[in-house]
Scaffold this motif. Sequence first.
Motif, short mmCIF file in Angstrom:
data_model
loop_
_atom_site.label_atom_id
_atom_site.label_comp_id
_atom_site.label_asym_id
_atom_site.label_seq_id
_atom_site.Cartn_x
_atom_site.Cartn_y
_atom_site.Cartn_z
N MET A 1 0.83 -1.17 0.00
CA MET A 1 0.00 0.00 0.00
C MET A 1 0.88 1.24 0.00
SD MET A 1 -3.04 -0.78 2.60
CE MET A 1 -4.16 -2.08 2.28
N HIS A 2 0.35 2.30 -0.54
CA HIS A 2 1.08 3.56 -0.60
C HIS A 2 0.48 4.56 0.39
CE1 HIS A 2 2.14 1.65 -4.40
NE2 HIS A 2 3.25 2.36 -4.30
N TYR A 3 1.39 5.26 1.08
CA TYR A 3 0.98 6.24 2.08
C TYR A 3 1.72 7.55 1.86
CZ TYR A 3 -0.91 2.25 4.61
OH TYR A 3 -1.62 1.13 4.96
N VAL A 4 1.02 8.65 2.13
CA VAL A 4 1.64 9.97 2.11
C VAL A 4 1.87 10.38 3.56
CG1 VAL A 4 1.36 12.41 1.53
CG2 VAL A 4 0.47 10.67 -0.01
N PHE A 5 3.08 10.79 3.86
CA PHE A 5 3.45 11.30 5.17
C PHE A 5 3.70 12.79 5.01
CE2 PHE A 5 4.35 6.86 5.24
CZ PHE A 5 4.13 6.44 6.55
N VAL A 6 2.93 13.62 5.70
CA VAL A 6 3.07 15.07 5.63
C VAL A 6 3.85 15.52 6.86
CG1 VAL A 6 1.87 17.28 5.49
CG2 VAL A 6 0.89 15.26 4.38
N PHE A 7 4.94 16.24 6.61
CA PHE A 7 5.85 16.64 7.67
C PHE A 7 5.47 17.99 8.26
CE2 PHE A 7 8.69 14.18 4.67
CZ PHE A 7 8.53 12.99 5.35
N GLY A 8 5.91 18.21 9.51
CA GLY A 8 5.62 19.44 10.24
C GLY A 8 6.60 20.55 9.94
N ARG A 9 6.89 21.38 10.92
CA ARG A 9 7.64 22.62 10.71
C ARG A 9 9.11 22.42 10.37
NH1 ARG A 9 8.60 24.97 16.78
NH2 ARG A 9 8.63 22.92 17.69
N ASP A 10 9.69 21.26 10.69
CA ASP A 10 11.08 20.97 10.33
C ASP A 10 11.10 19.71 9.47
OD1 ASP A 10 13.79 20.55 10.12
OD2 ASP A 10 14.20 20.85 12.25
N PRO A 11 10.78 19.86 8.18
CA PRO A 11 10.61 18.70 7.31
C PRO A 11 11.83 17.78 7.21
CG PRO A 11 9.82 20.68 6.23
CD PRO A 11 10.50 21.11 7.48
N GLU A 12 13.03 18.33 7.19
CA GLU A 12 14.23 17.47 7.10
C GLU A 12 14.36 16.58 8.32
OE1 GLU A 12 16.36 16.92 4.54
OE2 GLU A 12 14.90 18.11 3.42
N LEU A 13 14.14 17.12 9.49
CA LEU A 13 14.20 16.34 10.72
C LEU A 13 13.06 15.32 10.76
CD1 LEU A 13 15.58 15.86 13.43
CD2 LEU A 13 14.12 17.64 14.40
N SER A 14 11.88 15.72 10.33
CA SER A 14 10.72 14.82 10.30
C SER A 14 10.96 13.65 9.37
CB SER A 14 9.47 15.58 9.85
OG SER A 14 9.21 16.66 10.72
N LYS A 15 11.54 13.92 8.21
CA LYS A 15 11.85 12.87 7.25
C LYS A 15 12.87 11.89 7.84
CE LYS A 15 12.74 14.53 3.26
NZ LYS A 15 13.39 15.08 2.08
N ALA A 16 13.90 12.41 8.47
CA ALA A 16 14.91 11.56 9.10
C ALA A 16 14.29 10.72 10.21
CB ALA A 16 16.05 12.42 9.64
#
Length: 75
Positions: A1-16
């Motif tokens: 399944m495919h999911y979208v993860f939407v990041f908060g105010r610090d996207p680079e840290l959220s992605k990591a």
Amino acid sequence: MHYVFVFGRDPELSKAELFTYLETRNIPYKEIDTGKEAAVLEISTLPKNIINELGGTIKIAHVLSSERRLDHIEH
């Protein structure tokens, strides 16, 4: 399944944080598309309370369409 993860105010840290979370729990995933504020991942099984454990992810959505590119998915 495919999911979208939407990041908060610090996207680079959220992605990591997201990728570290998945890797440390041995949850296999495939990165489909990643942008500055969100990522589309293919994951076979998503833990039920994952949103409660990811401080930097503000939204998780299951992709129902056949489209996988972030610029074509509304979030």
